[in-house]
Scaffold this active site. Structure first.
Site, PDB file in Angstrom:
ATOM      1  N   ASP A   8     -11.993 -19.496  -1.479  1.00 30.35           N
ATOM      2  CA  ASP A   8     -11.584 -18.090  -1.499  1.00 30.35           C
ATOM      3  C   ASP A   8     -12.607 -17.179  -0.847  1.00 30.35           C
ATOM      4  OD1 ASP A   8      -9.130 -16.989  -2.426  1.00 30.35           O
ATOM      5  OD2 ASP A   8      -9.451 -18.065  -4.307  1.00 30.35           O
ATOM      6  N   LEU A  58      -2.843  -5.502  -4.547  1.00 30.42           N
ATOM      7  CA  LEU A  58      -2.618  -4.745  -5.782  1.00 30.42           C
ATOM      8  C   LEU A  58      -2.346  -5.709  -6.931  1.00 30.42           C
ATOM      9  CD1 LEU A  58      -0.317  -1.912  -4.407  1.00 30.42           C
ATOM     10  CD2 LEU A  58      -2.678  -1.671  -5.185  1.00 30.42           C
ATOM     11  N   GLY A  88       1.293  -7.827  -3.643  1.00 34.03           N
ATOM     12  CA  GLY A  88       1.255  -7.820  -5.107  1.00 34.03           C
ATOM     13  C   GLY A  88       2.624  -8.145  -5.659  1.00 34.03           C
ATOM     14  N   ASN A 148       9.559  -1.808  -8.767  1.00 36.16           N
ATOM     15  CA  ASN A 148       9.650  -0.411  -8.337  1.00 36.16           C
ATOM     16  C   ASN A 148       8.377   0.377  -8.605  1.00 36.16           C
ATOM     17  OD1 ASN A 148      12.121  -0.671  -7.225  1.00 36.16           O
ATOM     18  ND2 ASN A 148      13.230  -0.124  -9.108  1.00 36.16           N
TER      19      ASN A 148
END
Lengths: 404, 344
Positions: B106, B164, B276, B280
């Protein structure tokens, strides 16, 4: 009224005597102690300009206290006595509601502020104490450097720490160099013929000192964000301070290299920044000289790190302001280093900034200069700051009040 | 079969990929896993390391003895993140020498950060000791970058990727290479997360110490008791953060500050990728961020047609593209499996 003003930078001590009737401020005497406590190539010295003469005292200046003693001895020798003595005090936290005269009661409160900015507050206090000893019957006052930033919205100033700690210790972004930002903001409004109370203006100002540096986003005359935080430790890389750092790194350094908290405080406050990376000087001017002449190892890296971080802050504030009208450079590095300005302004056409490299190289360091090209959407101004006059403005009001 | 291991301290997450499906399980005992996979026909073992220091300079690398030796030296830098997985990799590599073993890193994507970006302004001896910024979520950022490059008609030389999640972070990509990350030596630096503090003036740590807190207590405060949950006063996730006005504004402030800084170093921007969970709340939050970016010629569509897992929020005329990619870990892992196979 004759006011003596002391302004402690982390590696300098500026002093001025201003004579005023409350409207006009005339400089009666001025000077600066350079390279105070600096481990560098050149020697430290004090310049004093008085009665059209400039005296240069080359001497070892181990600290600000020693420098202030030399200055006051010079004044006493020349029979100069001020009516009031003002000091820039970097961090008053929430202990003070405004700038104030110093008395027996609040000097203890000033002492309580020492941990808030260990380098700056302690040197200011040491100069205050020298003045109290040398001029016991002259009133002293302090002007706080963080007050300009009281307008920063909570969303920008809040640290995401537990509520109880924030409430107990007042942790938040206070910001510094407020006197300088107030001065350059006032000047830019004046020169552009704008009204600070009415006219809209988006300004990013860079106060780049030989010791500490910061950036401020100013919207319609008010600070909305700044790079320094709870202390003058965060933000840009500075002469001996790290600036922004991963907070967890401190724990790792302690654990991996077996150093204690006191050593760690010393490490990140006094041995890092430009000094830490370059390995030979905490002064960016030495670093630039080394790049140009001696090609010292790591000088280029220190310069690149300094300017890169500065550019990031300038850009992020342009973004927060949703554009920019004026970019200001001030203080020693900001005014006297065309290379730093060039580096920050190059490749910034996304924001409408286009520097005129010739104008940038040929400025008058004592005046306000504009260094942008005609096609630049953004004005780039180089403004020599005058924190001392801001201290005198505030001091006049305070001293006049007690004379009444 | 391809077996994928990742760290879920103190457990190990195992995903077995066969031709048409995958199966997830968790285990704590390495010996049990050794016995289990002796019986199975495994083609490739993949170990997903969250941190590989500056040892692995690509998203993945084939395991060999030399690599394992080097990795053993950085375990103290990120003990909880890599110690268990390191032991497993070492054990499997020794016991299955005939198999292929790969490490997915990573932090490998961030090996291209220039020195003046990755260094802290500490004494240079610490830089030599590899105390520097390593970034995080590199696999995700590279995956979303590649994905948008395939779907967009515009050039993507200057890209910012905003992840996010409960641990939000941002990365800058120039000509396919990472040149910045909001994350530093640890993921605490940069944006605040659900429980970690994010940006903090280091003097506060010393102030708390002087006030009588132990360093262990301060460590716990910054990593478990801070962040957005300290404002909301409860355990929360990214949905709660973007739902509440105050936390939403704080998160947007940090995102805008970083995007602005990165546009400055890129001298412009071609594409901003948000990734992400797809719901909504998150999409409204992205639009809320974009409202503040109008001055850089971002034109958000009046009606956004939401695709399954990738869609664009901007008009074709918009100078800057803004797109959203639904986080899909399985798809991402499969992407890297294919990349590994290609290399093989």
């Amino acid at each position: 009224m004759r006011l003596l003003v002391f302004n402690c930078g982390s590696s300098s001590l500026t002093f001025k005597i201003l004579e005023t009737d409350g409207k006009i401020y005339n400089v009666f005497l001025y000077g600066k102690a350079h390279r105070v406590g600096v481990k560098g190539i050149e020697e430290s010295f004090i310049e004093i300009s008085y009665k059209d003469k400039c005296e240069k005292i080359v001497t070892s200046l181990r600290n600000h206290k020693e420098s202030a003693e030399i200055v006051i001895d010079f004044l006493i020798k020349n029979s100069i006595k001020p009516d009031g003595i003002g000091h820039r005090f970097v961090h008053g936290g929430d202990y003070f509601k405004g700038n104030t005269l110093i008395d027996e009661k609040n000097i203890d409160t000033l002492r309580k502020c020492l941990p808030l900015a260990p380098i700056h507050n302690s040197i200011s206090l040491s100069v205050i104490e020298v003045c109290r000893r040398k001029y016991p019957d002259v009133r002293e006052f302090v002007v706080f450097d963080n007050f300009f930033h009281k307008t920063i919205p909570e969303i920008h100033s809040r640290y995401l720490l537990p509520k109880n700690l924030i409430e107990k210790f007042g942790f938040k972004k206070y910001g510094f160099h407020g006197l300088s930002y107030y001065y350059v903001t006032k000047k830019i409004y004046e020169i552009l013929n704008l009204d600070i109370e009415k006219d809209e203006l988006k300004v990013v100002a860079c106060h780049l000192g030989t010791g500490g540096s910061s950036v401020c986003a100013i919207k319609n005359g008010k600070s909305i964000d700044t790079s320094m935080g709870y202390s003058p430790n965060s933000g840009l890389m500075m002469s001996t301070r790290t600036g922004d750092i991963d907070p967890m790194l401190l724990f790792y350094i302690m654990y991996l290299y077996r150093i204690n908290v006191e050593e760690l405080i010393d490490l990140i406050n006094k041995k890092s920044g430009i000094l830490g990376i370059s390995g030979f000087s905490s002064d960016l001017r030495d670093v630039i000289n080394a790049i140009l002449k001696e090609k010292k190892e790591n000088a280029k890296l220190a310069f690149e790190m300094y300017t890169y971080r500065l550019k990031k802050y300038v850009s992020s504030y342009i973004f927060l302001l949703k554009g920019i009208d004026v970019l200001i450079f001030t203080d020693d590095i900001g005014v006297k280093n065309p290379l730093v300005r060039e580096k920050i302004c190059e490749n910034m056409d996304w924001a409408g900034i286009v520097i005129d490299k010739e104008k940038n190289k040929n400025i008058n360091e004592k005046e306000i200069n504009f260094i942008h090209k005609e096609e630049s959407k953004v004005k780039i101004a180089v403004i020599p700051t005058d924190e001392e006059i801001v201290i005198a403005w505030e001091g006049y009001k305070l001293i006049k009040e007690i004379i009444k | 079969m391809i077996v994928f291991f990742s760290n879920k301290f103190p457990e190990i997450e195992i995903i077995e990929f066969t031709k048409n499906h995958h199966r997830k399980r968790y285990a704590e005992k390495k010996d049990y896993l050794l016995k289990l996979y002796k019986k199975k026909n495994v083609e490739i073992f993949i170990y997903n390391f969250e941190f590989t220091g500056d040892i692995i300079k690509e998203p993945f690398q084939k395991v060999n003895g030399n690599l394992l030796k080097k990795l053993s030296q950085i375990i103290p830098f990120a003990y909880e993140k890599i110690s268990i997985l390191y032991e497993l990799t070492d054990l499997f590599y020794r016991n299955f020498p005939e198999k292929k073993h790969f490490i997915l890193s990573d932090t490998g994507f961030f090996s291209t950060l220039p020195e003046y970006v990755s260094n802290y302004a500490l004494p240079y001896e610490f830089v030599k000791k590899k105390i520097k910024r390593y970034g995080v979520s590199g696999l995700l950022h590279q995956w979303v970058y590649e994905k948008t490059n395939k779907t967009s008609n515009k050039k993507g030389n200057k890209v910012i990727s905003v992840y996010l999640s409960d641990f939000p972070n941002i990365c800058t990509i120039k000509n396919g290479k990472a040149i910045e990350s909001s994350v530093g030596f640890t993921p605490v630096e940069g944006l605040p997360s659900i429980k970690t503090v994010g940006e903090l003036d280091s003097q506060i740590i010393f102030f708390l110490y002087v006030c009588g807190f132990t360093m262990n207590e301060i460590h716990e405060i910054l990593t478990s008791k801070s962040g957005f949950s300290s404002i909301l006063g409860k355990n929360c996730d990214i949905d709660d953060v973007v739902k509440n006005k105050k936390t939403r504004d704080i998160l947007r402030y940090y995102i805008l500050k970083h995007i602005g800084a990165y546009i400055g170093i890129l001298n412009g921007i071609d594409r901003i990728i948000f990734s992400g969970k797809k719901n909504n709340l998150i999409l409204d939050f992205i639009k809320y961020c974009c409202e503040e970016m109008n001055f850089i010629e971002i034109k958000i569509k009046d009606k956004i047609r939401q695709g399954e897992d990738i869609f664009y929020l901007t008009d074709k005329e918009s100078d800057v593209e803004v797109c959203f990619i639904k986080e899909n870990r399985m798809e991402m892992i499969k992407y890297y499996i294919e990349e590994i196979k290609k290399e093989e």
